[in-house]
Scaffold this motif. Sequence first.
Motif: not given
Length: 323
Positions: A20-32, A56-65, A100-105
Amino acid sequence: MPVPSDLHEQFYVPVIAAPMYHVSSARLAAAACVAGIGGSLARHNHSSNDAFENQLSLVQEAVLFSTDQGGRAAGPLAVNVATQLPEEDIRINLGLAAKYGARIAITSIGDPSRISPIIRDLGMLHFHDVTSMRFAEKAASIGVDGMVAIGAGGGGHAGTISHLVFIPQIREIFDGIIVMAGAVSHGAVVRAAQIMGADLAYMGTRFIATQEAEVNESYKAMLVDGTEADVIYNAGVNGMPASWLKASLRSTGLDPDAMPVLKERGTAHLPAGIMPWRDIWSGGQGIGLIHDIPSVAELVERLAQEYDAACTIPSSRQPVKNV
């Protein structure tokens, strides 16, 4: 083609938190992703490739952790890339996403044909947004892996076709992955999407009203306090039909009952300093089922319970008896 088995196994609940424009972020994506559903980032939310790579890096770090701590299998990451960008920019953006591991474009608004080969070369799945059967037929003709079928009632630039018709129609011509998008806020609706022929469901508005969504708290409050009657589908904001929150329109000096009729796209008619999406907020009819602001983890657990309960509902159809 059904959902690839390895992708299917990544979903705790068959849901993608929509870009979502102006909404999606690393924090939200990582939590999902950590909660076991699809997370997403939108390239156009970031001012530079470096900023996008940082997210992208922040999401990957959160998932790996989370994985290192014994958390559940992470859901897949999706990235939304605009089709109108120069090809070199698209290659750079998608290359970073794959790195950084994205599966879907996910592509939207425009011709995805020139982007599809780039996505395939990177080993990613290509989903394309469609709002009509004409667009669905074009997407099928270039061999996309999946379609995000945006039906009536969705937030943003939603379609106008009922899912009751749209999903079965697409399934008649397409054996790939179908994602039902628009007015999805409950786990039972996710199950209904599958019954109609979809594989996954998109949720956008519902994830704005979560603790991890980095948006104005007044935006979240509008989603909790509003109902589907507080959403207007209109082209008077920027010349393209979209779903807007009436309360947000009023707060910026616009009258939802007297929206301007625009002859072309543009925002020159808006009050000074006001920008769509940033200052005028969108939401889908799914706000009628939003009553709180949970964490993403709490919301996903609730969706799982609702989905599982819907899966156990027996058919009321009785077999025809031979006379």
